[in-house]
Design a protein around this motif. Structure first.
Motif, PDB file in Angstrom:
ATOM      1  N   SER A  55       0.815  -1.211   0.000  1.00 57.30           N
ATOM      2  CA  SER A  55       0.000   0.000   0.000  1.00 57.30           C
ATOM      3  C   SER A  55       0.849   1.261   0.000  1.00 57.30           C
ATOM      4  CB  SER A  55      -0.934   0.021   1.221  1.00 57.30           C
ATOM      5  OG  SER A  55      -2.055  -0.803   1.001  1.00 57.30           O
ATOM      6  N   SER A  56       2.141   1.105   0.217  1.00 58.38           N
ATOM      7  CA  SER A  56       3.038   2.263   0.258  1.00 58.38           C
ATOM      8  C   SER A  56       3.715   2.437  -1.099  1.00 58.38           C
ATOM      9  CB  SER A  56       4.084   2.056   1.357  1.00 58.38           C
ATOM     10  OG  SER A  56       5.103   1.169   0.935  1.00 58.38           O
ATOM     11  N   TRP A  72       4.395   1.864   5.607  1.00 56.88           N
ATOM     12  CA  TRP A  72       3.036   2.398   5.713  1.00 56.88           C
ATOM     13  C   TRP A  72       2.842   3.133   7.033  1.00 56.88           C
ATOM     14  CZ3 TRP A  72      -0.833   3.443   2.565  1.00 56.88           C
ATOM     15  CH2 TRP A  72      -2.140   3.563   3.052  1.00 56.88           C
ATOM     16  N   LYS A  79       2.297   7.260   7.880  1.00 61.44           N
ATOM     17  CA  LYS A  79       1.153   7.731   8.658  1.00 61.44           C
ATOM     18  C   LYS A  79       1.601   8.520   9.883  1.00 61.44           C
ATOM     19  CE  LYS A  79      -2.416   5.282   9.385  1.00 61.44           C
ATOM     20  NZ  LYS A  79      -3.415   4.266   9.766  1.00 61.44           N
TER      21      LYS A  79
END
Length: 502
Positions: free
Chosen positions: A69-70, A433, A437
């Motif tokens: 997802s990164s 990830w 964040k």
């Protein structure tokens, strides 16, 4: 090196299977009801062993949620096989929905493990035939693992269902509500504080028990929790305690991940695996990460069929500075096939080591390393008061990589330097990830990921075999920094509320 063996641990009926002598040893095959099981130290040890064994199931899939997802990794598409489009590809392209099966599997695995941990913690106090110090150690190990699961859950989903006691009836599972992030973090901090007080230092464990959670494991994770919640003073003081516990950087970066050097001086906590046998405890990360069609060119076994997931992006490849010794260890930019032709598809090399049985590697998974502790300490000091006293920690990590020391940076440029150093030092260890964040605002994270997505669309890391991008591919919206609660959980428990945007 320690070996962890699988315990099939089902409350209500405990299936207990024997392997060989390690700290996860189990008794001869039997079946016992849960109420009659927790009677002595051996049975408590077996319950703790079951909790450790579940960690394998957890980390096996974390690359999907924390790397793909990164901007660190991508996928190698197989135009003839798109069966994972709505499962794995969805994370790469930020098309995750509440019906995603991988989200559901991860969520369920966490709560299954937490149920067993809670049950064991509830029973252990009633066991009298056990040394008090040993009982405290087992409690600390369980509390550490409970905190680890909840720390991942709260970072993935935000506020989650917080349960620390066994449910009285099965119907209670359908009446739960999500706790606030603050309440979840409070429980994580409590568990890790308790665990740090109860657990021995790593150096106090016998050789046969290396691999267990230790005081350093609890303090290191607690420091990361404080850093995540931006309590920089407590992050600094907690991480400084880890520095006193005998950890040190391994001189050669490659040796950190060598299966012959498990639980080394840099290992604060790693999930244990064992390959080379039929005991069911092997890892297989390189078979998941190596390019499709590479067959034995990467794995060493011509019959292997790697999956091509978690492929390093052009972005992470270019992040390494010239002459950084970590690059060749962490990734390769291609492989030479059986015909002698170089194929320019990159792959993660960090978990690529010789092994004796196809598909059964001996690589452990690093959860927390001393270099991570040093970089977190540098980050917390900089956030609290600027970089003046933080250089010593980041520069230790850079020195091992063969890079020049940093100096003369502003607080903001030091932030950038820390993000860079963490990205390359901890590449493909499921930190990116969470680091994005923690370090960026939602707007900054959205801008970074969308810029990365546009770059991948314009020049994909791996040829897509003629498959066009969908209109929704690589479009990141800020709400996607949290994953959706699985739709089936909301269907079963109407008290649960979905995250915004899903």
């Amino acid at each position: 090196m320690k070996n962890i063996y699988k315990l099939s641990f089902i409350i209500g009926m405990l299936a207990i299977t024997s392997c060989k002598k390690t700290f996860l040893d189990l008794s001869d095959p039997t079946k016992k009801t849960a109420d009659k099981f927790y009677q002595n130290e051996q049975e408590i040890q077996q319950a703790v062993s079951g909790a450790y064994s579940s960690l394998q199931d957890h980390v096996n899939s974390q690359y999907i949620f924390a790397e793909m997802s990164s901007d660190n990794t991508t996928i190698q598409l197989d135009p003839s096989d798109r069966g994972q489009t709505d499962r794995v590809e969805a994370f790469e392209f930020w098309n995750v929905t509440a019906t995603n099966a991988n989200i559901a599997d991860m969520y369920n695995q966490c709560y299954n493990a937490l149920y067993n941990i809670n049950y064991a913690l509830a029973k252990i106090d009633g066991v009298t035939a056990i040394d008090a110090k040993k009982k405290a150690q087992y409690q600390g190990e369980l509390e550490f693992m409970r905190a680890y699961y909840y720390f991942n859950l709260v970072r993935y989903f935000g506020g989650v269902v917080l349960i620390t006691q066994p449910l009285a009836t099965s119907s209670d599972a359908f009446k739960t509500v999500r706790s606030s992030e603050a309440d979840v973090y409070a429980q994580i901090i409590k568990d890790l504080t308790d665990a740090a007080a109860k657990l021995p230092a790593k150096s106090e464990y016998a050789a046969a028990d290396l691999g267990r959670a230790s005081k350093g494991s609890a303090l290191g994770l607690l420091g990361k929790v404080y850093l995540t919640t931006k309590d920089y003073a407590k992050a600094t003081s907690t991480l400084q305690q880890v520095l006193t516990l005998g950890y040190s950087l391994v001189g050669d970066y490659a040796s950190v991940f060598d299966p012959n050097n498990k639980n080394n001086s840099e290992s604060v906590f790693e999930v244990q695996y064992q390959g080379g046998n039929n005991l069911g405890e092997w890892s297989n990360f390189i078979y998941i990460f190596a390019p499709r069609g590479s067959e034995g060119a990467v794995t060493g076994f011509s019959t292997s069929r790697p999956q091509g997931w978690n492929i390093p992006t052009k972005s992470i490849i270019s992040e390494f500075e010239p002459n950084d010794k970590r690059k060749a260890v962490s990734l390769k930019e291609g492989y030479t096939n059986a015909a002698g032709t170089f194929v320019g598809i990159p792959f993660i090399n960090k978990y690529n080591h010789p092994h004796t049985i196809v598909g059964r590697t001996d690589d452990d998974w690093p959860v927390l390393r001393y270099s991570d502790v040093l970089l977190m300490l540098a980050e917390s000091i900089n956030e609290a008061s600027g970089p003046a006293t933080a250089y010593t920690y980041i520069n230790q990590v850079r020195a091992r990589a063969g890079l020049a020391a940093l100096s003369g940076l502003s607080q903001e440029t030091f932030r950038t330097a820390i993000r860079h150093e963490r990205r390359v030092e901890l590449a493909f260890e499921n930190d990116r990830w969470f680091d994005l964040k923690r370090a960026l605002t939602i707007d900054q994270m959205t801008a970074l990921l969308n810029a990365h997505g546009q770059a991948e669309k314009a020049s994909p890391t791996v040829d897509r075999g003629g498959v066009p991008f969908a209109p929704t591919d690589y479009k990141f919206d800020g709400y996607e920094a949290l994953y959706p609660i699985p739709d089936r959980q909301i269907f079963l428990d109407h008290n649960l509320k979905q995250n915004p945007g899903y």
